[in-house]
Design a protein around this motif. Sequence first.
Motif, PDB file in Angstrom:
ATOM      1  N   ARG A 136      14.939   6.046  11.204  1.00  0.00           N
ATOM      2  CA  ARG A 136      15.108   5.381   9.764  1.00  0.00           C
ATOM      3  C   ARG A 136      13.890   5.258   9.123  1.00  0.00           C
ATOM      4  N   GLU A 137      13.728   5.455   7.979  1.00  0.00           N
ATOM      5  CA  GLU A 137      12.496   5.238   6.991  1.00  0.00           C
ATOM      6  C   GLU A 137      12.755   4.396   5.939  1.00  0.00           C
ATOM      7  N   TRP A 138      11.702   3.669   5.762  1.00  0.00           N
ATOM      8  CA  TRP A 138      11.802   2.508   4.614  1.00  0.00           C
ATOM      9  C   TRP A 138      11.694   3.430   3.248  1.00  0.00           C
ATOM     10  N   ARG A 139      12.658   3.315   2.182  1.00  0.00           N
ATOM     11  CA  ARG A 139      12.456   4.115   1.162  1.00  0.00           C
ATOM     12  C   ARG A 139      12.881   3.509  -0.033  1.00  0.00           C
ATOM     13  N   GLY A 148       0.868  -1.152   0.133  1.00  0.00           N
ATOM     14  CA  GLY A 148       0.073   0.070  -0.088  1.00  0.00           C
ATOM     15  C   GLY A 148       1.000   1.431  -0.039  1.00  0.00           C
ATOM     16  N   GLU A 149       0.241   2.094  -0.269  1.00  0.00           N
ATOM     17  CA  GLU A 149       0.666   3.794  -0.162  1.00  0.00           C
ATOM     18  C   GLU A 149      -0.116   4.697   0.840  1.00  0.00           C
ATOM     19  N   GLY A 150       0.566   5.741   0.947  1.00  0.00           N
ATOM     20  CA  GLY A 150      -0.047   6.775   1.810  1.00  0.00           C
ATOM     21  C   GLY A 150       0.293   6.604   3.176  1.00  0.00           C
ATOM     22  N   TYR A 151       1.472   5.971   3.578  1.00  0.00           N
ATOM     23  CA  TYR A 151       1.696   6.074   4.991  1.00  0.00           C
ATOM     24  C   TYR A 151       3.421   5.741   4.865  1.00  0.00           C
ATOM     25  N   HIS A 152       3.793   6.035   6.097  1.00  0.00           N
ATOM     26  CA  HIS A 152       5.432   5.717   6.066  1.00  0.00           C
ATOM     27  C   HIS A 152       5.789   4.773   7.126  1.00  0.00           C
ATOM     28  N   LYS A 153       6.752   4.195   6.972  1.00  0.00           N
ATOM     29  CA  LYS A 153       7.464   3.109   7.885  1.00  0.00           C
ATOM     30  C   LYS A 153       8.661   3.565   8.299  1.00  0.00           C
ATOM     31  N   GLN A 154       8.867   3.596   9.620  1.00  0.00           N
ATOM     32  CA  GLN A 154       9.932   4.090  10.169  1.00  0.00           C
ATOM     33  C   GLN A 154      10.257   2.909  11.342  1.00  0.00           C
TER      34      GLN A 154
END
Length: 114
Positions: free
Chosen positions: A96-99, A76-82
Amino acid sequence: MNSRKKGQRTELKARRWAEGQGALYLAWHQAPRWATEQPFDGLVLKATQWPVCVEVRSNAWRTGDPATVQLSRLPGEGYHKQIWRFQDGTDTPDIREWRGDTWQPVATIWEVLI
């Protein structure tokens, strides 16, 4: 050292830090009898910002942990994973963020939410 207590203290630091940034931190708990890995420890919400799924750590990144790998693979999209890492004696996390395909350092939680 009681690792459960240490985890609880670290989660409390995460809650306090998020609330200090003007956000709401919702802990994501799972019933012990269904003890499978959950993909994140908390959900950070702030008006006009995308939600952030957060894995909270003490002292080590441990990016190979099953829960962290699950977090990186959430669809999915529209949120961040840190991942928020709190070193001993600190109340501000390294983030740290998942990119794309790797965990990238970011200066603040809001740097990536604008």
